[in-house]
Motif scaffolding. Structure first.
Motif, mmCIF file in Angstrom:
data_model
loop_
_atom_site.group_PDB
_atom_site.id
_atom_site.type_symbol
_atom_site.label_atom_id
_atom_site.label_comp_id
_atom_site.label_asym_id
_atom_site.label_seq_id
_atom_site.Cartn_x
_atom_site.Cartn_y
_atom_site.Cartn_z
ATOM 1 N N ARG A 1 -11.067 -2.965 0.493
ATOM 2 C CA ARG A 1 -10.327 -1.722 0.700
ATOM 3 C C ARG A 1 -10.535 -1.221 2.126
ATOM 4 O O ARG A 1 -9.592 -0.849 2.818
ATOM 5 C CB ARG A 1 -10.804 -0.676 -0.309
ATOM 6 C CG ARG A 1 -10.308 0.729 0.008
ATOM 7 C CD ARG A 1 -11.010 1.761 -0.847
ATOM 8 N NE ARG A 1 -10.854 3.089 -0.294
ATOM 9 C CZ ARG A 1 -11.454 4.171 -0.764
ATOM 10 N NH1 ARG A 1 -12.240 4.082 -1.805
ATOM 11 N NH2 ARG A 1 -11.265 5.338 -0.196
ATOM 12 N N THR B 1 -0.296 4.890 -3.730
ATOM 13 C CA THR B 1 -1.716 4.976 -4.115
ATOM 14 C C THR B 1 -1.892 4.982 -5.633
ATOM 15 O O THR B 1 -2.712 4.214 -6.165
ATOM 16 C CB THR B 1 -2.393 6.209 -3.480
ATOM 17 O OG1 THR B 1 -2.197 6.190 -2.063
ATOM 18 C CG2 THR B 1 -3.881 6.211 -3.783
ATOM 19 N N MET C 1 -0.967 1.336 -6.997
ATOM 20 C CA MET C 1 -1.970 0.315 -6.712
ATOM 21 C C MET C 1 -3.273 0.589 -7.453
ATOM 22 O O MET C 1 -4.032 -0.341 -7.755
ATOM 23 C CB MET C 1 -2.231 0.224 -5.214
ATOM 24 C CG MET C 1 -1.044 -0.281 -4.396
ATOM 25 S SD MET C 1 -0.191 -1.710 -5.143
ATOM 26 C CE MET C 1 -1.522 -2.884 -5.338
ATOM 27 N N SER C 2 -3.535 1.841 -7.782
ATOM 28 C CA SER C 2 -4.716 2.161 -8.583
ATOM 29 C C SER C 2 -4.623 1.527 -9.957
ATOM 30 O O SER C 2 -5.593 0.936 -10.462
ATOM 31 C CB SER C 2 -4.869 3.678 -8.718
ATOM 32 O OG SER C 2 -5.056 4.284 -7.461
ATOM 33 N N SER D 1 -5.305 -6.086 -4.462
ATOM 34 C CA SER D 1 -4.906 -4.716 -4.812
ATOM 35 C C SER D 1 -5.834 -3.692 -4.166
ATOM 36 O O SER D 1 -5.397 -2.588 -3.819
ATOM 37 C CB SER D 1 -4.875 -4.537 -6.333
ATOM 38 O OG SER D 1 -6.109 -4.861 -6.919
ATOM 39 N N TRP E 1 -4.423 -0.828 -1.917
ATOM 40 C CA TRP E 1 -4.836 0.545 -2.219
ATOM 41 C C TRP E 1 -5.287 1.233 -0.930
ATOM 42 O O TRP E 1 -4.906 2.373 -0.640
ATOM 43 C CB TRP E 1 -5.974 0.530 -3.229
ATOM 44 C CG TRP E 1 -6.317 1.851 -3.852
ATOM 45 C CD1 TRP E 1 -5.976 2.282 -5.092
ATOM 46 C CD2 TRP E 1 -7.095 2.913 -3.255
ATOM 47 N NE1 TRP E 1 -6.492 3.547 -5.319
ATOM 48 C CE2 TRP E 1 -7.169 3.958 -4.209
ATOM 49 C CE3 TRP E 1 -7.718 3.080 -2.030
ATOM 50 C CZ2 TRP E 1 -7.859 5.138 -3.956
ATOM 51 C CZ3 TRP E 1 -8.394 4.274 -1.777
ATOM 52 C CH2 TRP E 1 -8.462 5.282 -2.743
ATOM 53 N N SER F 1 -5.038 8.559 -11.949
ATOM 54 C CA SER F 1 -4.063 7.818 -11.136
ATOM 55 C C SER F 1 -2.642 8.217 -11.480
ATOM 56 O O SER F 1 -1.792 8.355 -10.591
ATOM 57 C CB SER F 1 -4.254 6.312 -11.342
ATOM 58 O OG SER F 1 -5.544 5.902 -10.926
#
Length: 446
Positions: free
Chosen positions: A60, A91, A94-95, A113, A117, A184
């Protein structure tokens, strides 16, 4: 006028379009804080070792490190609202992908991912501060920046307390995964508040790519960026894995850590809210240097509880040190951002914001790699955290140097208030005056 009235009156100056931006940021930040509190616990419950958790987190940060600087160059002279939409939609999506991939054991999808993210979150992370400085009056900057930072503290309070209460109701149903999925999904509401930002957006002047080396004051930028780099590398050894410290050293569960985090960041929110008043009353030396120095002492106290973790009072000292350390360090963050933005001047602010994001994420990528390696080598948490203490000391000393330089240049800027004049040499040694932030910077765009 009482200090409390001064604080509230300052926040009344923040315009509605900035408040809508901060509300949009609040929902994106909610996802970030939920992952900060619970993702490590969820991955541990799925069988991930410490070094494997660090590996996923590093991807990340790698995405932000690689892409923040190009995005910072790209946004110069462009409207920022489309980036807010990208962050508030991508966001949350992708969470969900990341959470599903962790549960399914798809290692490659987990890593990919996590990177996507990070990219989605970056679209909000590096654009909020330039938008505020360009589209709010200078007298509202401190409060607007503080509100932006409050979104992190506020969401930790709500999510931490909410997770604790939900696990008391039905721990079998409200697992870390389900709470993360719920937060999310709620994060998509941020797009609604982006849509409510309806003012003509003021943007900065474009810088052609071929002029990048000449039209930015790179010496000033790197001087302002240095303490951030030092502190970011140190923080990367501690902040992303602090819940693993409490889990593995003191046996604290996710619901307990969520409650402690909630109470801690409630205190963060209260202190951050009054920081503009403290800065105006006592200056940057108190608002930054004093607060950060006290935070370093508390981190030392927190880390060294591992030496006597078997004693009954060790957990209490660790919690107390964490509860005090976090507000002291976090409270200074909006003021360090304001200081460095004013220090580099309006011409350099977008690229400074991007480099800040890149430095934090790049440093945390490196720190996560080193943390994973050190843990594999069976280094104790206390040894790793003391690296952070040492780096914080150097970083705070550098901020003290920047404050001295900034105050001296402000006094010599022909009587103009701080932020009004940039005395930074440009091409050919010529010096340029630059208008104050938010007061005639750039040009309006519908």
């Amino acid at each position: 006028m009482s200090p409390l009235q001064s604080v509230f009156n300052g926040y009344k100056k923040v315009p509605a379009h900035i408040l809508n931006l901060i509300l949009a940021q609040f929902f994106v930040q909610g996802i970030n804080t939920a992952f900060f509190l619970l993702l490590n616990y969820y991955m541990a419950s799925e069988g991930f070792a410490d070094y494997e958790v660090a590996e996923v987190l590093s991807y990340r940060f790698l995405a932000v490190f690689c892409l923040a600087f190009p995005i910072g160059l790209f946004i110069k002279g462009r409207r920022l609202k489309p980036f807010f939409y990208a962050a508030t939609i991508a966001t949350p999506v992708m969470s969900h992908v990341l959470l599903y991939a962790i549960g399914a054991g798809w290692e490659q999808v987990v890593n990919a991912s996590a990177m996507l993210w990070g990219l989605a979150y970056t679209c909000m992370q590096i654009t909020v501060l330039p938008f505020i400085l360009l589209n709010a009056r200078k007298e509202a900057h401190s409060e607007a920046i503080s509100l932006s930072f409050l979104s992190f503290s506020g969401t930790i309070c709500l999510i931490g307390l909410g997770n604790f209460l939900l696990t008391q109701i039905d721990p079998a149903f409200f697992t870390e995964r389900r709470v993360l999925q719920g937060v999310s999904t709620l994060g998509l509401a941020g797009a609604y508040f982006v849509a409510r930002i309806r003012v003509p957006e003021r943007v900065s002047e474009k810088v052609p790519f071929r002029q990048v080396l000449h039209d930015y004051d790179w010496g000033t930028i790197f001087k302002a960026l240095t303490p951030t780099l030092i502190i970011a590398i140190g923080a990367g050894f501690t902040i992303p894995v602090i819940n693993l410290f409490f889990l593995n050293v003191h046996g604290m569960t996710s619901s307990q850590f969520s409650l402690v985090g909630s109470l801690t960041f409630l205190l963060v929110a209260l202190i951050v809210a009054i920081m503009p008043y403290i800065r105006r009353s006592f200056g940057y030396k108190v608002a930054i240097t004093l607060f950060q120095s006290a935070s370093i002492f508390m981190l030392f106290a927190l880390a060294t509880t591992e030496y006597y973790a078997n004693l009954p009072f060790a957990l209490g000292i660790a919690i107390g040190a964490y509860v005090l350390r976090q507000p002291l360090m976090s409270a200074a963050a909006p003021m360090t951002s304001e200081l460095t933005m004013y220090y580099v001047g309006p011409r350099n602010q977008e690229i400074m914001s991007a480099l800040n994001a890149s430095v934090w994420s790049g440093s945390w990528f490196i720190s996560m790699k080193l943390f994973g390696w050190l843990r594999q080598m069976e280094f104790r948490y206390v040894s790793i955290f003391l690296i952070t203490v040492a780096m914080y000391i150097v970083g705070v000393a550098w901020y003290a140097y920047l404050i001295k330089q900034y105050e001296r240049s402000s006094e010599n800027a022909e009587g103009n208030p701080p932020g009004q004049v940039s005395a930074t040499p440009r091409k050919g040694g010529r010096r340029e005056s630059v208008p104050a932030q938010g007061a005639g910077i750039g040009r309006g765009k519908p």
